[in-house]
Design a protein around this motif. Structure first.
Motif, PDB file in Angstrom:
ATOM      1  N   TYR A 156       0.829  -1.211   0.000  1.00  0.00           N
ATOM      2  CA  TYR A 156       0.000   0.000   0.000  1.00  0.00           C
ATOM      3  C   TYR A 156       0.863   1.262   0.000  1.00  0.00           C
ATOM      4  N   ASN A 157       1.952   1.246   0.766  1.00  0.00           N
ATOM      5  CA  ASN A 157       2.842   2.412   0.792  1.00  0.00           C
ATOM      6  C   ASN A 157       3.455   2.676  -0.576  1.00  0.00           C
ATOM      7  N   GLY A 158       3.867   1.588  -1.248  1.00  0.00           N
ATOM      8  CA  GLY A 158       4.463   1.747  -2.574  1.00  0.00           C
ATOM      9  C   GLY A 158       3.451   2.220  -3.599  1.00  0.00           C
ATOM     10  N   TYR A 159       2.244   1.645  -3.547  1.00  0.00           N
ATOM     11  CA  TYR A 159       1.218   2.001  -4.529  1.00  0.00           C
ATOM     12  C   TYR A 159       0.760   3.448  -4.358  1.00  0.00           C
ATOM     13  N   ALA A 160       0.760   3.925  -3.103  1.00  0.00           N
ATOM     14  CA  ALA A 160       0.316   5.301  -2.832  1.00  0.00           C
ATOM     15  C   ALA A 160       1.154   6.319  -3.593  1.00  0.00           C
ATOM     16  N   LYS A 161       2.419   5.981  -3.789  1.00  0.00           N
ATOM     17  CA  LYS A 161       3.315   6.887  -4.515  1.00  0.00           C
ATOM     18  C   LYS A 161       2.841   7.109  -5.944  1.00  0.00           C
ATOM     19  N   TYR A 162       2.146   6.115  -6.518  1.00  0.00           N
ATOM     20  CA  TYR A 162       1.751   6.175  -7.929  1.00  0.00           C
ATOM     21  C   TYR A 162       0.242   6.369  -8.124  1.00  0.00           C
ATOM     22  N   ARG A 163      -0.495   6.464  -7.017  1.00  0.00           N
ATOM     23  CA  ARG A 163      -1.945   6.572  -7.113  1.00  0.00           C
ATOM     24  C   ARG A 163      -2.368   7.825  -7.882  1.00  0.00           C
ATOM     25  N   ASN A 164      -1.596   8.915  -7.697  1.00  0.00           N
ATOM     26  CA  ASN A 164      -1.933  10.180  -8.346  1.00  0.00           C
ATOM     27  C   ASN A 164      -1.105  10.428  -9.605  1.00  0.00           C
ATOM     28  N   LEU A 165      -0.672   9.343 -10.241  1.00  0.00           N
ATOM     29  CA  LEU A 165       0.208   9.488 -11.394  1.00  0.00           C
ATOM     30  C   LEU A 165      -0.453  10.251 -12.539  1.00  0.00           C
ATOM     31  N   ALA A 166      -1.730  10.006 -12.775  1.00  0.00           N
ATOM     32  CA  ALA A 166      -2.428  10.730 -13.846  1.00  0.00           C
ATOM     33  C   ALA A 166      -2.449  12.224 -13.539  1.00  0.00           C
ATOM     34  N   HIS A 167      -2.651  12.560 -12.264  1.00  0.00           N
ATOM     35  CA  HIS A 167      -2.630  13.969 -11.866  1.00  0.00           C
ATOM     36  C   HIS A 167      -1.236  14.557 -12.081  1.00  0.00           C
ATOM     37  N   ALA A 168      -0.201  13.788 -11.730  1.00  0.00           N
ATOM     38  CA  ALA A 168       1.172  14.276 -11.875  1.00  0.00           C
ATOM     39  C   ALA A 168       1.500  14.564 -13.339  1.00  0.00           C
ATOM     40  N   ASN A 169       1.041  13.685 -14.231  1.00  0.00           N
ATOM     41  CA  ASN A 169       1.280  13.919 -15.660  1.00  0.00           C
ATOM     42  C   ASN A 169       0.561  15.189 -16.136  1.00  0.00           C
ATOM     43  N   TRP A 170      -0.651  15.419 -15.634  1.00  0.00           N
ATOM     44  CA  TRP A 170      -1.404  16.634 -16.002  1.00  0.00           C
ATOM     45  C   TRP A 170      -0.692  17.877 -15.477  1.00  0.00           C
ATOM     46  N   ASP A 189      -3.895  15.588  -2.524  1.00  0.00           N
ATOM     47  CA  ASP A 189      -4.149  14.238  -3.015  1.00  0.00           C
ATOM     48  C   ASP A 189      -5.004  14.271  -4.297  1.00  0.00           C
ATOM     49  N   GLU A 190      -6.046  13.430  -4.376  1.00  0.00           N
ATOM     50  CA  GLU A 190      -6.807  13.330  -5.627  1.00  0.00           C
ATOM     51  C   GLU A 190      -7.661  14.568  -5.910  1.00  0.00           C
ATOM     52  N   ARG A 191      -7.752  15.495  -4.939  1.00  0.00           N
ATOM     53  CA  ARG A 191      -8.526  16.722  -5.168  1.00  0.00           C
ATOM     54  C   ARG A 191      -7.725  17.773  -5.935  1.00  0.00           C
TER      55      ARG A 191
END
Length: 725
Positions: A156-170, A189-191
């Motif tokens: 979960y800790n590792g996945y959290a780093k990439y959860r907002n990847l789409a946002h990071a690309n934007w 976060d996702e907001r």
């Protein structure tokens, strides 16, 4: 334009400006490796990255590329080299072998190797992503069929780093720097995307300049007159005043700043009429002043703590007995004024001991602390820099540490074993408002405080002027020691600095251990390096500007250490070097408490030998002036500079046996600058420049007096509220 998809296999360099990473190509719609024998290499500015590259990630890159042949063992491969590509996107592998390999190799997934990653995919397939999107007990229970609780936590800790990847690309597509992306994603976060689409100027609070947000906002369709833009212009102008050292701002000061930001005078009235509605600040109608929320909170907390401590007085017989015993141990009698300072510090919960060089602050402090120790207090003594903390220890004989170290340790609080504590803050003229706030919130309200320092020195780098405000308010007991006692064989430095502090030019510019070298501007650098070479082991050059300091450093290195072993490292298979050499003095320019350095730390490059410590490569060692050894890693590279010459702000709080001071007329150089520079010397001073410049600087009133700070008024108001006028 060309385009490549690749999986990252190596991250060669990640510095303060540029990152270099390499990978092997993959098909756009598959995890499979492309059949062509080539590799993909990226060299780009950090601000263009959506996420920090890491081995195993999948990337798409688009831009101009250069082709280069590279040797890989017995094979020759073609390299597709992208230098600052037009587009970059990191994508989390969705399926099969690519996802297995990614989880097994990405460091964020600690302890999950290929066998566990493969077992996860075989058990859950593409449903794995939905399990990891939200961390619930139900989802963890499903994962327990495959993983232990420790591995689930790592997953979960590792996945959290990439959860907002789409946002990071934007965010990256809008040109938002990586360091700011990381801050805002961590906070919102996702907001994040929704927040920025509604108000891109929310990025002000994460360090992005107003002008850059303005450019970005056009892509999002915002008008120049948008209310959120006008509010942000006011907030940005206020922030600019904080950067200059002020803790509040007036309408008169803010107006020209806002015109610069908006480029339209017609919008300014609307800014002041409505801008305060959404800003992170408080408008005081009775004074018309604008107070950033953070600064007014910090000033209020500091003022309240100091006023509470100021109500504590202790004048019983045991205190005066301890005072008498401590004074009796001295080899000479204290003056009446010094005795007054000792008594003031012993009988008040918070007090100040102030004065210039040679006035006896150290003698008074040593006496006070002996008396406090006799009364059963635990003494905590701190200073901003490591060098200053060492000097304080030598002066008072008690254990000392840096403020940064104290703040990393447990808060200072009374206990059954030790109910009484005293904190001494040396060189407190350097303490800015945020630091003082952190200090008082780190202490139990019962902990007494003594501040020592010289309010006539340069103000802190950060906002506020804490010591000056405390003294000027009259709310805290203060004794100023102002008599310089001439002693046989003394350097003359205290008398010389006291004359400058009064705004008077010393009758003789060369006096005692002080030598003035009349030098035209074009000869200043040559003169300084010659003087430095006469006693390089104990000398520090102090200059006013970074440009001058940079030139002095290069010239001194050429003269003093032309053949020293250079600091070398490998990037992308090629040899690189930083022109720092074994034997060079080194200045650190950023805080890195993990490795034990802070902005202004000084040392010597003692080794340039490469080694491995575990899986981390080191490239040499810097031995600090405290004796500690700092291993040079990639994290440390970007905050190391030559230290033959330094600016005065880097030297403040430290003293050196022999100094060379360069005097030049300019915006930075005023009386406080010269006075502070002179008092950095322990034994010998060389002043290089022109007499005419020296006279102008000596007579120039200190810029410190122009800082707008609200702490003094808060202390005074609270004093009136308590009925004490």
């Amino acid at each position: 334009m060309h385009e490549d998809y690749f999986r990252v296999t190596s991250c060669q360099h990640s510095g303060s400006k540029y990152t270099i990473f390499t990978g092997i190509p993959i098909k756009a719609d598959s995890y499979k490796i492309n059949s062509g024998k080539y590799i993909v290499s990226i060299r780009c500015e950090n601000q263009s990255l959506p996420i920090q590259p890491s081995v195993g990630q999948q990337w798409r890159v688009r831009g101009q590329r250069a082709l280069k042949a590279v040797q890989a063992g017995d094979y020759e491969l073609q390299q597709h080299l992208y230098n600052d590509p037009a587009e970059m996107e990191c994508t989390l592998p969705e399926t099969g072998e690519a996802l297995i390999r990614f989880i097994a190799t990405e460091k964020a997934f600690t302890g999950i190797g290929e066998s566990k990653a493969r077992a996860l995919w075989e058990a859950f397939g593409s449903d794995l992503h939905s399990l990891l999107q939200t961390d619930t007990e139900e989802h963890r229970e499903c994962l327990r069929d495959v993983l232990s609780d420790a591995s689930i936590e790592a997953l979960y800790n590792g996945y959290a780093k990439y959860r907002n990847l789409a946002h990071a690309n934007w965010l990256a597509s809008l040109g938002i720097p990586l360091r700011i992306q990381q801050r805002i994603l961590k906070y919102h976060d996702e907001r994040t995307v929704d927040i920025l689409k509604a108000n891109p100027w929310a990025l002000l609070g994460f360090g992005m300049p107003f002008a850059d947000i303005d450019t970005m906002s056009e892509q999002l369709g915002f008008e120049k007159s948008a209310p959120v833009r006008l509010a942000a212009a006011l907030e940005s102008a206020i922030r600019r005043q904080v950067e200059k050292g002020h803790t509040y701002a007036t309408h008169q000061v803010l107006r020209p700043e806002i015109i610069k930001l908006l480029g339209d005078k017609d919008l300014v009235a609307e800014v002041f009429a409505n801008g305060y509605l959404n800003g992170q600040f408080i408008l005081r109608p009775q004074t018309g002043t604008y107070h950033p929320t953070a600064q007014i909170i910090m000033e209020s907390v500091v003022a309240k703590r100091l006023k509470t401590l100021a109500t504590i007085t202790d004048e019983d017989e045991s205190v005066f007995k301890a005072l008498t015993e401590a004074a009796r141990e001295l080899p000479y009698d204290l003056t009446e004024h010094q005795l007054e300072a000792v008594e003031s510090s012993l009988t008040n919960g918070v007090s100040c001991i102030t004065g210039g060089a040679g006035t006896g602050k150290t003698t008074v402090l040593r006496t006070v602390l002996k008396a406090y120790a006799a009364l059963g207090y635990e003494i905590h003594a701190v200073a901003l820099s490591g060098r200053a903390a060492m000097r304080l220890h030598e002066s008072i004989g008690f254990f000392t540490m840096t403020i940064a170290r104290m703040l990393r340790e447990e808060p200072i609080s009374p206990s059954l074993v030790q109910p009484k504590h005293l904190l001494v803050i040396d060189e407190s003229s350097m303490i800015d408002l945020p630091t003082m706030y952190r200090i008082v919130t780190h202490l139990d309200p019962s902990v007494r405080i003594i501040l020592t320092g010289d309010p006539n020195q340069l103000p802190p780098i950060g906002c506020g002027k804490v010591l000056s405000d405390i003294i000027e308010s009259g709310a805290v007991a203060n004794v100023e020691l102002n008599i310089v006692k001439r002693q046989e064989g003394s350097t003359g430095i205290p008398e010389y600095s006291a004359t400058i502090n009064r705004g008077d030019v010393p009758p003789s510019l060369s006096f005692g251990a002080i030598t003035f070298h009349e030098t035209p501007p074009e000869r200043v650098v040559d003169k300084c390096k010659t003087l430095y070479a006469e006693s390089a082991h104990n000398t520090q050059i102090i200059g006013a500007t970074k440009a001058l300091v940079g030139e002095l450093n290069l010239e001194c290195q050429r003269l003093i250490n032309p053949g020293g072993q250079r600091l070398e490292f490998k990037l992308h298979g090629d040899d690189f070097f930083i022109d720092l050499r074994v034997g060079d003095p080194i200045l650190f320019t950023r805080n890195n408490y993990t490795v034990g350095i802070q902005n202004g730390s000084l040392g010597v490059l003692s080794s340039a030998d490469r080694a491995f410590q575990g899986d981390q490569e080191t490239f040499g060692v810097v031995t600090l002036d405290t004796g500690e050894e700092i291993d040079i890693t990639e994290d440390v590279f970007d905050c190391m500079e030559l230290g033959y010459a330094i600016t005065l702000h880097k030297a403040q709080g430290s003293q050196f046996p022999r100094i060379i001071v360069v005097v030049q007329k300019g915006r930075i150089s005023d009386r406080a600058w010269l006075y502070t520079a002179i008092t950095r010397a322990e034994a010998e001073i060389h002043i290089v420049g022109q007499v005419s410049d020296f006279e102008v600087i000596t007579k120039a009133e200190s810029h410190a007096n122009r800082r707008a700070s609200f702490l003094r008024e808060l202390l005074t108001e609270r004093k009136r509220d308590s009925g004490v006028v």
